[in-house]
Design an enzyme around this catalytic site. Structure first.
Site, PDB file in Angstrom:
ATOM      1  N   GLU A 335       0.830  -1.207   0.000  1.00  0.00           N
ATOM      2  CA  GLU A 335       0.000   0.000   0.000  1.00  0.00           C
ATOM      3  C   GLU A 335       0.867   1.262   0.000  1.00  0.00           C
ATOM      4  OE1 GLU A 335      -2.657  -0.739   3.350  1.00  0.00           O
ATOM      5  OE2 GLU A 335      -3.991  -1.833   2.012  1.00  0.00           O
ATOM      6  N   ASP A 414      -8.429  -8.950   3.401  1.00  0.00           N
ATOM      7  CA  ASP A 414      -8.171  -7.861   4.345  1.00  0.00           C
ATOM      8  C   ASP A 414      -9.299  -7.760   5.372  1.00  0.00           C
ATOM      9  OD1 ASP A 414      -7.131  -5.651   5.550  1.00  0.00           O
ATOM     10  OD2 ASP A 414      -7.510  -4.265   3.904  1.00  0.00           O
ATOM     11  N   GLU A 442     -12.750  -2.581  11.715  1.00  0.00           N
ATOM     12  CA  GLU A 442     -12.628  -1.776  10.498  1.00  0.00           C
ATOM     13  C   GLU A 442     -13.704  -2.103   9.461  1.00  0.00           C
ATOM     14  OE1 GLU A 442      -8.827  -2.144   8.571  1.00  0.00           O
ATOM     15  OE2 GLU A 442      -9.528  -1.081   6.784  1.00  0.00           O
TER      16      GLU A 442
HETATM   17  C1  GCV Z   1      -2.565   0.313   8.513  1.00  0.00           C
HETATM   18  C2  GCV Z   1      -6.066  -2.150   5.490  1.00  0.00           C
HETATM   19  C3  GCV Z   1      -6.447  -0.905   6.217  1.00  0.00           C
HETATM   20  C4  GCV Z   1      -5.278   0.047   6.358  1.00  0.00           C
HETATM   21  C5  GCV Z   1      -4.146  -0.706   7.045  1.00  0.00           C
HETATM   22  C6  GCV Z   1      -3.809  -1.931   6.215  1.00  0.00           C
HETATM   23  C7  GCV Z   1      -2.777  -2.793   6.889  1.00  0.00           C
HETATM   24  O1  GCV Z   1      -5.831  -1.889   4.156  1.00  0.00           O
HETATM   25  O2  GCV Z   1      -7.497  -0.292   5.564  1.00  0.00           O
HETATM   26  O3  GCV Z   1      -5.681   1.151   7.110  1.00  0.00           O
HETATM   27  O4  GCV Z   1      -3.039   0.118   7.201  1.00  0.00           O
HETATM   28  O5  GCV Z   1      -4.961  -2.732   6.071  1.00  0.00           O
HETATM   29  O6  GCV Z   1      -3.166  -3.757   7.514  1.00  0.00           O
HETATM   30  O7  GCV Z   1      -1.615  -2.502   6.778  1.00  0.00           O
END
Ligand code: GCV
Length: 864
Positions: A335, A414, A442
């Site tokens: 990411e 995820d 989340e």
């Molecule tokens: C901390 C997901 C979440 C992100 C997170 C990522 C991860 O994509 O939306 O906020 O980043 O996972 O676990 O690294």
């Protein structure tokens, strides 16, 4: 009874004795001492107690460590801590506190107390006092042994730890048994935790914000530094210790490189000092580019000797100030984060350079397997994000230092509401592994929806990967399947400054459940739910059965209205991951696709015709998922692309199941409100009403979810709902169809999150929308659906024939400043008497950027 102030010192054994009065004894002393002379005071005290029964109120700050109503009369009131360890002394203090009083005196005793007592210590200190004890039952490491023994005329409740943490865990275990009214008069229970690593992660940024945190700002950081007052950190560490958690990584995995800068390390040391008496090791997340950003090097290439030297020097500095530092967590090449791929290196190159720096100090490195390309080509039928972790890490098996642990999210995508176990769990026999879970909700309702995640986690932990005989995930991560030296659990928690830690009063069941599962993954979800309920709300039979039932049903309920059949959570993946936003997952590089078109839906991950993802499992697991005829319905759309008319095991078509599931799920969400209401008066007022408020909100938002998803699938499939519900809402009056004064119709994006595809918005200081009531006279619940954006606090007022019936403010803090599935909210005015011909009018007053938006009114008759 030892009198106040008596202290017994025993320097020979280093025994420290704390004398305690139980609460009952204290109360008795108070009353008799004051006696008749102070009859008025005594009366006032009793009145105060009576009054407090009517206004019983708790914030939830104590979580499951409330110590209310502990029946201690048959237990000793003397606590002896053997040895000099600060952790053991802390355990003794906790026990004293639990038993109902502050220590009245403390000191060292020369010999064992000659009367009944709790005796706490590690085996090497306890054994000389009780040489008759059988060594074979002594636990290893963080384990404990609770044992009652008689010596002469005294009886001792021994809390023996494999190490000092074990003493702490044993103490909490004993206290929790007492709180649950279990018989502790005779004990002989030896327990060892399932895994060495039982950590939590906080995604806190040094500016004090928290990524995916839903309960206020950071308890660790503010404005670029560690808080000066760390009281709350100490309270959190105590909670963690009480469930056996032994490590905490305190900053976001999207880490600021500054976290390991020389000037920051002393601040970290302050946190470690607070954690230490609770046996919690401090860890931090680090960014791979730190050698450049903080160290000023020209590169962070992991095989560069200067880079290695920088990591070594940094680790040495940290351990100088924090000798019990736990280690690092790393997110790299994911990411947009920096990573070894920038230099053509691998994850093992990156992990090893850091792990070698930690190794001499006994530190470990958790390297996250959450590595994937978020610019995938959605037009490529073979592209599949779910394959990424296995494709990347499997070839590196055996190439990691032995203090590296690969941290794997429970599923391959995820943190979705349902995913299969990640195939990577079964693919690295020569590498230590840990599972990554998420307490912070989340993708599962962000602590506004009740979702008890323990049953979901257990499903992954219990899943047999069939890689080495019977090999459930829990056994692999414990290190038992392949005899790995390390392994375990890490979960993202994201507690915040909210007094009750996680915002929803029932959300702490997930943190409690996490700790219990990490300690013993064989515990049942029901046992955990009941334990938590007893400790959090008391032992009342109805409370225990109702709350645990609500918890146990909640995951399935949430799944039913947000993403059944393994499709994934149908939320806005490009936004805050909260409300419905169905198409956001499709046709972009993020790879959370479900590939719906007019003919069918689902990701084809088969070996025969799809992405081949299923081949990443062992042959036995392939056989479960590859044949369409065998694949379980609850993961159908994760594994297969099927026509909407595909018939499930239940006999329903896929699309009809989708419709039914969403209507059932929303109805069951409403049922949670009804269940909770049966507990009025049995739970303190504050937690009762806070929970009720959230459950009512959830019931309204479940309808938003239901309507959005069924309408969307109805439109794309063109297949009607056999029960005729989709698009037919006879009790609903759309705002855009009302008589509008000042309000104007407004488009809502995405379209499916507004009833009728539109809403109305007010562009002046006050607007109204009215309609004639033409149904049978009677009592109605009036549900007003509006959008509560976070860029203003609009005011609303409902009138019936110019008589004001209700006023309310759009003052929630939902995660959007637009009209959409995140902000759509329901306000229900119960039992309004309406007569045919009445005029209902809603007046909206906008505030700042929020135009007092309205979607519809639904009138629900109370007549049976
Ligand atoms: C901390 C997901 C979440 C992100 C997170 C990522 C991860 O994509 O939306 O906020 O980043 O996972 O676990 O690294």
């Amino acid at each position: 009874m030892t009198t106040v102030g008596t202290s017994i010192r025993h320097s020979a054994f280093g025994t420290q004795v704390r004398n305690v009065f139980t609460r009952a004894q204290t109360a008795k002393r108070l009353l008799t001492a004051k006696g008749a002379k102070h009859a008025k005071t005594a009366l006032a005290l009793m009145l105060a107690l009576l009054i407090s029964q009517f206004c019983w109120s708790e914030t939830g700050a104590e979580a499951w460590l409330r110590y209310h109503d502990l029946k201690t009369s048959s237990l000793p009131n003397l606590v002896a801590a053997v040895g000099k360890s600060a952790v053991v002394r802390n355990a003794a203090d906790e026990l004293v506190h639990a038993l109902g009083n502050k220590p009245n005196a403390q000191g060292h005793a020369r010999q064992l107390p000659s009367r009944d007592a709790f005796v706490l210590g590690v085996w090497k200190d306890i054994h000389p006092l009780f040489p008759e004890l059988n060594r074979s039952l002594v636990p290893h490491g963080d384990g404990f042994w609770l044992k009652t023994v008689r010596h002469s005329s005294a009886k001792y409740w021994l809390i023996i730890g494999g190490n000092e943490r074990g003493v702490l865990y044993g103490t909490f275990s004993l206290v929790e048994r007492i709180a649950q009214q279990k018989d502790v008069s005779t004990l002989d229970d030896s327990q060892t935790p399932s895994a060495l690593i039982r950590w939590v992660s906080e995604w806190d940024n040094v500016d004090g914000s928290i990524e995916r945190g839903y309960a206020g700002r950071s308890i660790f950081f503010d404005n670029g530094a560690v808080w000066s007052d760390l009281t709350r950190v100490g309270k959190y560490a105590r909670l963690l210790a009480s469930i056996g958690v032994n490590g905490c990584s305190i900053n976001n995995v999207n880490a600021s490189p500054r976290i390991v800068a020389p000037e920051f390390i002393p601040q970290l040391a302050r946190v470690a000092d607070i954690f230490r008496p609770w046996g919690v090791k401090l860890a931090v997340s680090v960014d791979m580019s730190s050698p450049m950003v903080v160290g000023g090097l020209k590169t962070f290439d992991p095989i560069d000797p200067q880079v290695a030297a920088w990591w070594q020097h940094t680790a040495d500095e940290i351990y100088k100030q924090i000798p019990d530092f736990g280690g690092f967590v790393v997110k790299a090449d994911s990411e947009g984060r920096s990573g070894p791929s920038q230099y053509g290196r691998t994850a093992s190159d990156a992990a090893n350079v850091i792990a070698r720096a930690l190794k001499p100090h006994g530190g470990i490195l958790l390297y996250r397997a959450f590595v994937y390309n978020h610019h995938l080509d959605w037009r490529d039928p073979k592209a599949d994000r779910a394959r990424a972790a296995y494709d990347y890490f499997h070839p590196l098996d055996g190439k990691f230092e032995d203090n590296v642990v690969i941290q794997i999210k429970y599923g391959p995508i995820d943190f979705q509401v349902r995913e299969p176990a990640s195939p990577l769990f079964g693919a690295m026999p020569h590498t230590s592994e840990a599972i990554e879970l998420q307490v912070t909700q989340e993708y599962t309702g962000q602590q506004r929806h009740l979702v008890f995640l323990v049953p979901m986690w257990k499903q992954t932990l219990d899943f047999d990967m069939h890689v080495n005989g019977v090999s459930p995930v829990k056994q692999i991560i414990e290190g038992r399947t392949w005899h790995r030296p390390l392994g375990g659990f890490n979960t993202v928690v994201n507690v915040g400054m909210d007094e009750n830690w996680l915002e929803h009063p029932l959300a702490m069941a997930n943190l409690y459940g996490y700790g219990r599962l990490a300690w013993n993954p064989n515990l049942t979800s029901q046992a955990i739910a009941e334990e938590w309920t007893r400790l959090t709300f008391g032992n009342g039979t109805q409370v225990v059965s109702t709350v645990s039932q609500m918890l146990l049903s909640s995951w399935h309920i949430y799944e039913s209205y947000t993403g059944p059949l393994g499709i994934g959570t149908l939320t806005d993946i490009l936004g805050p991951h909260y409300g419905p936003g169905i198409e956001s997952a499709e046709r972009n590089g993020w790879g959370q696709w479900f590939r719906a078109d007019s003919q069918g839906v689902g990701m084809d991950r088969t070996i025969a015709t799809g992405t081949g993802y299923i081949s990443q499992y062992s042959p036995a697991v392939e056989k479960i998922y590859e044949p369409l005829t065998n694949c379980p319905d609850d993961l159908l759309l994760f594994m297969h692309h099927v026509p909407y008319t595909h018939v499930l095991y239940s006999g329903k078509t896929a699309v009809q199941y989708f419709y039914d599931s969403h209507y059932d799920g929303a109805a069951q969400a409403a049922g949670l409100v009804a269940q909770w209401k049966t507990l009025k008066g049995q739970i303190d007022d504050e937690r009762y009403s806070e929970t009720l408020k959230r459950l009512e909100y959830q019931a309204g938002h479940a309808i938003v979810w239901r309507d959005a998803v069924v309408k969307w699938f109805n439109r794309i499939s063109g297949i009607p709902d056999a029960q005729g519900r989709v698009g037919h809402n006879p009790n609903r009056i759309e705002a855009e169809d009302m008589q509008l004064s000042g309000y104007a119709p407004a488009e809502v994006t995405p379209w499916e999150t507004a009833s009728g595809g539109k809403a109305v918005a007010c562009g002046q200081s006050s607007c109204s929308a009215s309609f004639n009531f033409t149904r049978d006279s009677g009592s109605y619940d009036v549900a007003v659906q509006y959008f509560d954006q976070n860029n203003g606090v609009s005011q609303y007022q409902l009138f019936v024939n110019d008589r004001s019936v209700a006023t309310w403010a759009a003052d929630d803090h939902l995660p959007s400043d637009k009209m959409n599935g995140h902000t759509s909210t329901r306000h229900v005015i119960a039992g309004v008497q309406l007569r045919s011909g009445d005029v209902l009018k809603i007046v909206g007053r906008p505030d700042s950027g929020e135009p007092a938006p309205l979607d519809y009114v639904e009138l629900i008759s109370q007549a049976r």
